[in-house]
Write a protein that holds these residues in place. Structure first.
Motif, PDB file in Angstrom:
ATOM      1  N   ARG A  50     -18.668  -0.168   1.106  1.00  0.00           N
ATOM      2  CA  ARG A  50     -19.982   0.431   0.910  1.00  0.00           C
ATOM      3  C   ARG A  50     -21.067  -0.629   0.685  1.00  0.00           C
ATOM      4  O   ARG A  50     -22.191  -0.489   1.161  1.00  0.00           O
ATOM      5  CB  ARG A  50     -19.948   1.436  -0.238  1.00  0.00           C
ATOM      6  N   LEU A  51     -20.725  -1.701  -0.022  1.00  0.00           N
ATOM      7  CA  LEU A  51     -21.682  -2.790  -0.210  1.00  0.00           C
ATOM      8  C   LEU A  51     -22.023  -3.457   1.124  1.00  0.00           C
ATOM      9  O   LEU A  51     -23.177  -3.809   1.371  1.00  0.00           O
ATOM     10  CB  LEU A  51     -21.142  -3.827  -1.199  1.00  0.00           C
ATOM     11  N   GLU A  52     -21.011  -3.604   1.964  1.00  0.00           N
ATOM     12  CA  GLU A  52     -21.248  -4.191   3.287  1.00  0.00           C
ATOM     13  C   GLU A  52     -22.107  -3.257   4.145  1.00  0.00           C
ATOM     14  O   GLU A  52     -23.065  -3.695   4.798  1.00  0.00           O
ATOM     15  CB  GLU A  52     -19.925  -4.469   3.989  1.00  0.00           C
ATOM     16  N   LYS A  53     -21.783  -1.986   4.114  1.00  0.00           N
ATOM     17  CA  LYS A  53     -22.519  -1.004   4.904  1.00  0.00           C
ATOM     18  C   LYS A  53     -23.989  -0.953   4.502  1.00  0.00           C
ATOM     19  O   LYS A  53     -24.868  -0.760   5.344  1.00  0.00           O
ATOM     20  CB  LYS A  53     -21.866   0.370   4.727  1.00  0.00           C
ATOM     21  N   LYS A  54     -24.274  -1.150   3.211  1.00  0.00           N
ATOM     22  CA  LYS A  54     -25.650  -1.114   2.708  1.00  0.00           C
ATOM     23  C   LYS A  54     -26.370  -2.458   2.875  1.00  0.00           C
ATOM     24  O   LYS A  54     -27.538  -2.581   2.543  1.00  0.00           O
ATOM     25  CB  LYS A  54     -25.658  -0.721   1.228  1.00  0.00           C
ATOM     26  N   GLY A  55     -25.666  -3.483   3.362  1.00  0.00           N
ATOM     27  CA  GLY A  55     -26.295  -4.776   3.639  1.00  0.00           C
ATOM     28  C   GLY A  55     -26.376  -5.729   2.469  1.00  0.00           C
ATOM     29  O   GLY A  55     -27.170  -6.676   2.498  1.00  0.00           O
ATOM     30  N   PHE A  56     -25.543  -5.542   1.436  1.00  0.00           N
ATOM     31  CA  PHE A  56     -25.559  -6.431   0.282  1.00  0.00           C
ATOM     32  C   PHE A  56     -24.616  -7.623   0.454  1.00  0.00           C
ATOM     33  O   PHE A  56     -24.858  -8.683  -0.109  1.00  0.00           O
ATOM     34  CB  PHE A  56     -25.168  -5.672  -0.993  1.00  0.00           C
ATOM     35  N   ILE A  57     -23.535  -7.423   1.190  1.00  0.00           N
ATOM     36  CA  ILE A  57     -22.531  -8.482   1.394  1.00  0.00           C
ATOM     37  C   ILE A  57     -22.085  -8.482   2.848  1.00  0.00           C
ATOM     38  O   ILE A  57     -22.377  -7.549   3.600  1.00  0.00           O
ATOM     39  CB  ILE A  57     -21.291  -8.282   0.494  1.00  0.00           C
ATOM     40  N   GLU A  58     -21.349  -9.546   3.206  1.00  0.00           N
ATOM     41  CA  GLU A  58     -20.667  -9.565   4.490  1.00  0.00           C
ATOM     42  C   GLU A  58     -19.359 -10.324   4.319  1.00  0.00           C
ATOM     43  O   GLU A  58     -19.211 -11.138   3.404  1.00  0.00           O
ATOM     44  CB  GLU A  58     -21.524 -10.182   5.593  1.00  0.00           C
ATOM     45  N   PHE A  59     -18.432 -10.049   5.184  1.00  0.00           N
ATOM     46  CA  PHE A  59     -17.139 -10.720   5.183  1.00  0.00           C
ATOM     47  C   PHE A  59     -17.142 -11.791   6.260  1.00  0.00           C
ATOM     48  O   PHE A  59     -17.613 -11.565   7.366  1.00  0.00           O
ATOM     49  CB  PHE A  59     -16.006  -9.726   5.477  1.00  0.00           C
ATOM     50  N   ARG A  60     -16.608 -12.965   5.888  1.00  0.00           N
ATOM     51  CA  ARG A  60     -16.450 -14.053   6.849  1.00  0.00           C
ATOM     52  C   ARG A  60     -15.042 -14.601   6.711  1.00  0.00           C
ATOM     53  O   ARG A  60     -14.512 -14.704   5.600  1.00  0.00           O
ATOM     54  CB  ARG A  60     -17.444 -15.176   6.568  1.00  0.00           C
ATOM     55  N   PRO A  61     -14.430 -14.971   7.837  1.00  0.00           N
ATOM     56  CA  PRO A  61     -13.071 -15.536   7.754  1.00  0.00           C
ATOM     57  C   PRO A  61     -13.067 -16.832   6.953  1.00  0.00           C
ATOM     58  O   PRO A  61     -14.011 -17.623   7.029  1.00  0.00           O
ATOM     59  CB  PRO A  61     -12.693 -15.803   9.208  1.00  0.00           C
ATOM     60  N   ASP A  62     -12.008 -17.048   6.200  1.00  0.00           N
ATOM     61  CA  ASP A  62     -11.816 -18.287   5.462  1.00  0.00           C
ATOM     62  C   ASP A  62     -11.580 -19.416   6.462  1.00  0.00           C
ATOM     63  O   ASP A  62     -10.882 -19.239   7.458  1.00  0.00           O
ATOM     64  CB  ASP A  62     -10.609 -18.144   4.528  1.00  0.00           C
ATOM     65  N   ALA A  63     -12.144 -20.588   6.196  1.00  0.00           N
ATOM     66  CA  ALA A  63     -12.017 -21.721   7.119  1.00  0.00           C
ATOM     67  C   ALA A  63     -10.587 -22.214   7.233  1.00  0.00           C
ATOM     68  O   ALA A  63     -10.194 -22.754   8.277  1.00  0.00           O
ATOM     69  CB  ALA A  63     -12.927 -22.856   6.666  1.00  0.00           C
ATOM     70  N   HIS A  64      -9.781 -22.016   6.185  1.00  0.00           N
ATOM     71  CA  HIS A  64      -8.416 -22.533   6.179  1.00  0.00           C
ATOM     72  C   HIS A  64      -7.351 -21.466   6.415  1.00  0.00           C
ATOM     73  O   HIS A  64      -6.222 -21.791   6.755  1.00  0.00           O
ATOM     74  CB  HIS A  64      -8.137 -23.243   4.860  1.00  0.00           C
ATOM     75  N   ASP A  65      -7.712 -20.218   6.196  1.00  0.00           N
ATOM     76  CA  ASP A  65      -6.754 -19.115   6.357  1.00  0.00           C
ATOM     77  C   ASP A  65      -7.488 -17.947   7.012  1.00  0.00           C
ATOM     78  O   ASP A  65      -8.164 -17.178   6.344  1.00  0.00           O
ATOM     79  CB  ASP A  65      -6.204 -18.702   4.991  1.00  0.00           C
ATOM     80  N   ARG A  66      -7.331 -17.809   8.303  1.00  0.00           N
ATOM     81  CA  ARG A  66      -8.063 -16.791   9.066  1.00  0.00           C
ATOM     82  C   ARG A  66      -7.680 -15.366   8.662  1.00  0.00           C
ATOM     83  O   ARG A  66      -8.382 -14.420   8.968  1.00  0.00           O
ATOM     84  CB  ARG A  66      -7.840 -16.969  10.569  1.00  0.00           C
ATOM     85  N   ARG A  67      -6.562 -15.202   7.946  1.00  0.00           N
ATOM     86  CA  ARG A  67      -6.161 -13.865   7.490  1.00  0.00           C
ATOM     87  C   ARG A  67      -7.003 -13.410   6.303  1.00  0.00           C
ATOM     88  O   ARG A  67      -7.116 -12.226   6.036  1.00  0.00           O
ATOM     89  CB  ARG A  67      -4.689 -13.859   7.088  1.00  0.00           C
TER      90      ARG A  67
END
Length: 102
Positions: A50-67
């Motif tokens: 819900r925070l992502e949908k409302k534009g407060f956060i975003e998810f980005r892949p970790d540089a060392h662990d793409r999972r």
């Protein structure tokens, strides 16, 4: 605080998570939040979604662990964090108004 969060269309739980994100040294993953707040995986993902949908956060892949997806606060989230901080400071000032140092 409830009124301040309501202005940004956030729940108390979402506000707590944003507050936590404000104090993290590096962007955490969902598992970090689950451990910090002792919440279940589905509960944390629901809040984060819900925070992502409302534009407060975003998810980005970790540089060392793409999972692993790291949680990054967006400008709208930073504005909310500042509003929460200012509200806390105002509430604390109001609580001690009129008190002497003693």
């Amino acid at each position: 605080m409830t009124n301040a969060l309501a202005q940004m269309e956030l729940t108390a739980a979402q506000g707590h998570i944003l507050g936590y994100l404000a104090h993290c040294g590096e962007p955490p993953c969902a598992r970090d939040i689950e451990e910090e707040f002792q919440l279940s995986h589905p509960t944390v993902w629901g809040i984060l979604f819900r925070l992502e949908k409302k534009g407060f956060i975003e998810f980005r892949p970790d540089a060392h662990d793409r999972r692993c997806k790291r949680i990054h606060v967006l400008p709208k989230g930073r504005a909310c964090q500042e509003l929460m901080h200012n509200t806390i400071m105002e509430n604390e000032a109001q609580m001690v108004r009129g008190f002497s140092k003693e």
